[in-house]
Scaffold this motif. Structure first.
Motif, PDB file in Angstrom:
ATOM      1  N   ARG A  86      -1.884  38.168 -40.907  1.00  0.00           N
ATOM      2  CA  ARG A  86      -3.222  38.671 -40.573  1.00  0.00           C
ATOM      3  C   ARG A  86      -3.366  40.051 -41.183  1.00  0.00           C
ATOM      4  N   GLY A  87      -4.572  40.370 -41.640  1.00  0.00           N
ATOM      5  CA  GLY A  87      -4.802  41.685 -42.217  1.00  0.00           C
ATOM      6  C   GLY A  87      -6.258  41.912 -42.532  1.00  0.00           C
ATOM      7  N   ARG A  88      -6.537  43.055 -43.144  1.00  0.00           N
ATOM      8  CA  ARG A  88      -7.915  43.406 -43.497  1.00  0.00           C
ATOM      9  C   ARG A  88      -8.347  42.799 -44.818  1.00  0.00           C
ATOM     10  N   ALA A  89      -7.384  42.541 -45.727  1.00  0.00           N
ATOM     11  CA  ALA A  89      -7.736  42.026 -47.056  1.00  0.00           C
ATOM     12  C   ALA A  89      -6.731  40.969 -47.489  1.00  0.00           C
ATOM     13  N   ALA A  90      -7.224  40.002 -48.263  1.00  0.00           N
ATOM     14  CA  ALA A  90      -6.366  38.934 -48.789  1.00  0.00           C
ATOM     15  C   ALA A  90      -6.747  38.686 -50.240  1.00  0.00           C
ATOM     16  N   SER A  91      -5.757  38.265 -51.041  1.00  0.00           N
ATOM     17  CA  SER A  91      -6.048  37.928 -52.433  1.00  0.00           C
ATOM     18  C   SER A  91      -5.233  36.714 -52.845  1.00  0.00           C
ATOM     19  N   VAL A  92      -5.804  35.960 -53.790  1.00  0.00           N
ATOM     20  CA  VAL A  92      -5.150  34.781 -54.353  1.00  0.00           C
ATOM     21  C   VAL A  92      -5.228  34.906 -55.871  1.00  0.00           C
ATOM     22  N   LEU A  93      -4.074  34.795 -56.521  1.00  0.00           N
ATOM     23  CA  LEU A  93      -3.994  34.842 -57.977  1.00  0.00           C
ATOM     24  C   LEU A  93      -3.325  33.555 -58.449  1.00  0.00           C
ATOM     25  N   PRO A  94      -4.096  32.605 -59.022  1.00  0.00           N
ATOM     26  CA  PRO A  94      -3.481  31.357 -59.487  1.00  0.00           C
ATOM     27  C   PRO A  94      -2.545  31.621 -60.658  1.00  0.00           C
ATOM     28  N   ARG A  95      -1.410  30.912 -60.687  1.00  0.00           N
ATOM     29  CA  ARG A  95      -0.428  31.065 -61.763  1.00  0.00           C
ATOM     30  C   ARG A  95      -0.546  29.965 -62.809  1.00  0.00           C
ATOM     31  N   ASP A  96      -1.151  28.839 -62.452  1.00  0.00           N
ATOM     32  CA  ASP A  96      -1.289  27.727 -63.385  1.00  0.00           C
ATOM     33  C   ASP A  96      -2.463  27.972 -64.319  1.00  0.00           C
ATOM     34  N   LYS A  97      -2.433  27.340 -65.472  1.00  0.00           N
ATOM     35  CA  LYS A  97      -3.505  27.508 -66.471  1.00  0.00           C
ATOM     36  C   LYS A  97      -4.794  26.803 -66.057  1.00  0.00           C
ATOM     37  N   ALA A  98      -4.674  25.674 -65.376  1.00  0.00           N
ATOM     38  CA  ALA A  98      -5.858  24.889 -64.995  1.00  0.00           C
ATOM     39  C   ALA A  98      -6.631  25.599 -63.890  1.00  0.00           C
ATOM     40  N   ALA A  99      -7.943  25.417 -63.895  1.00  0.00           N
ATOM     41  CA  ALA A  99      -8.796  25.979 -62.847  1.00  0.00           C
ATOM     42  C   ALA A  99      -8.476  25.304 -61.518  1.00  0.00           C
ATOM     43  N   LEU A 100      -8.424  26.092 -60.463  1.00  0.00           N
ATOM     44  CA  LEU A 100      -8.086  25.599 -59.134  1.00  0.00           C
ATOM     45  C   LEU A 100      -9.362  25.406 -58.323  1.00  0.00           C
ATOM     46  N   PRO A 101      -9.676  24.166 -57.919  1.00  0.00           N
ATOM     47  CA  PRO A 101     -10.883  23.965 -57.107  1.00  0.00           C
ATOM     48  C   PRO A 101     -10.686  24.555 -55.707  1.00  0.00           C
ATOM     49  N   TYR A 102     -11.759  25.139 -55.158  1.00  0.00           N
ATOM     50  CA  TYR A 102     -11.685  25.700 -53.812  1.00  0.00           C
ATOM     51  C   TYR A 102     -13.053  25.631 -53.154  1.00  0.00           C
ATOM     52  N   LEU A 103     -13.061  25.847 -51.840  1.00  0.00           N
ATOM     53  CA  LEU A 103     -14.298  25.929 -51.062  1.00  0.00           C
ATOM     54  C   LEU A 103     -14.376  27.305 -50.431  1.00  0.00           C
ATOM     55  N   ASP A 104     -15.533  27.939 -50.537  1.00  0.00           N
ATOM     56  CA  ASP A 104     -15.778  29.229 -49.909  1.00  0.00           C
ATOM     57  C   ASP A 104     -17.032  29.076 -49.056  1.00  0.00           C
ATOM     58  N   ASP A 105     -16.850  28.991 -47.749  1.00  0.00           N
ATOM     59  CA  ASP A 105     -17.954  28.729 -46.814  1.00  0.00           C
ATOM     60  C   ASP A 105     -18.740  27.488 -47.202  1.00  0.00           C
ATOM     61  N   GLY A 106     -18.026  26.445 -47.622  1.00  0.00           N
ATOM     62  CA  GLY A 106     -18.643  25.175 -47.961  1.00  0.00           C
ATOM     63  C   GLY A 106     -19.170  25.075 -49.376  1.00  0.00           C
ATOM     64  N   VAL A 107     -19.094  26.144 -50.149  1.00  0.00           N
ATOM     65  CA  VAL A 107     -19.571  26.144 -51.530  1.00  0.00           C
ATOM     66  C   VAL A 107     -18.373  25.954 -52.452  1.00  0.00           C
ATOM     67  N   ALA A 108     -18.424  24.920 -53.295  1.00  0.00           N
ATOM     68  CA  ALA A 108     -17.309  24.614 -54.190  1.00  0.00           C
ATOM     69  C   ALA A 108     -17.306  25.564 -55.379  1.00  0.00           C
ATOM     70  N   GLY A 109     -16.110  25.878 -55.835  1.00  0.00           N
ATOM     71  CA  GLY A 109     -15.954  26.740 -56.999  1.00  0.00           C
ATOM     72  C   GLY A 109     -14.652  26.441 -57.711  1.00  0.00           C
ATOM     73  N   GLN A 110     -14.406  27.152 -58.803  1.00  0.00           N
ATOM     74  CA  GLN A 110     -13.180  27.023 -59.588  1.00  0.00           C
ATOM     75  C   GLN A 110     -12.524  28.401 -59.655  1.00  0.00           C
ATOM     76  N   LEU A 111     -11.290  28.483 -59.210  1.00  0.00           N
ATOM     77  CA  LEU A 111     -10.556  29.739 -59.236  1.00  0.00           C
ATOM     78  C   LEU A 111      -9.726  29.800 -60.512  1.00  0.00           C
ATOM     79  N   THR A 112     -10.041  30.752 -61.384  1.00  0.00           N
ATOM     80  CA  THR A 112      -9.323  30.903 -62.649  1.00  0.00           C
ATOM     81  C   THR A 112      -8.685  32.277 -62.788  1.00  0.00           C
ATOM     82  N   ARG A 113      -9.020  33.186 -61.887  1.00  0.00           N
ATOM     83  CA  ARG A 113      -8.468  34.534 -61.926  1.00  0.00           C
ATOM     84  C   ARG A 113      -8.298  35.029 -60.498  1.00  0.00           C
ATOM     85  N   LYS A 114      -7.796  36.223 -60.335  1.00  0.00           N
ATOM     86  CA  LYS A 114      -7.569  36.764 -58.993  1.00  0.00           C
ATOM     87  C   LYS A 114      -8.886  36.903 -58.244  1.00  0.00           C
TER      88      LYS A 114
END
Length: 129
Positions: A86-114
């Motif tokens: 638990r904390g005030r801030a969180a970050s995700v940095l994908p290591r794979d080359k392919a875009a990572l699909p994700y949901l942010d409050d129900g909105v789909a996106g592709q994570l390609t960078r931090k």
């Protein structure tokens, strides 16, 4: 991230909460959940966010790591290890080359960078007249 058939995709990424590192990006992950409210972050029968509180000004972050074990008879079994912080801030940095699909409050996106999320306690309010 899930495949076409709904099964979780393994991916690698660095996941940090304030100064705590939940994954350094070397091991595969099956899921990552970031939230300040509960009841929606599950992987199969495993609850990822154990007790987020929308009033405390913190986000809860969980990652699910598949861990391979062997029985006495040499049978291979995979169990999920859930790491939480638990904390005030969180970050995700994908290591794979392919875009990572994700949901942010129900909105789909592709994570390609931090990408980072943080909280601002008391920054949002509702006034009713």
């Amino acid at each position: 991230a899930a495949g076409e058939d709904g099964t979780p995709l393994r991916w690698r990424g660095r996941v940090e909460v304030d100064d705590a590192v939940l994954s350094n990006g070397d091991e595969p992950l099956l899921a990552c959940a970031i939230g300040n409210a509960g009841g929606y972050a599950r992987l199969d029968d495993v609850t990822l966010l154990a007790g987020p509180d929308p009033t405390d000004g913190l986000v809860e972050v969980a990652v699910a790591v598949p861990v391979v074990t062997r029985s006495r008879w040499g049978r291979r079994r995979v169990r999920l290890e859930v790491r939480r912080a638990r904390g005030r801030a969180a970050s995700v940095l994908p290591r794979d080359k392919a875009a990572l699909p994700y949901l942010d409050d129900g909105v789909a996106g592709q994570l390609t960078r931090k990408r980072s999320w943080w909280t601002e306690p008391g920054a949002w309010a509702v006034w009713a007249a």
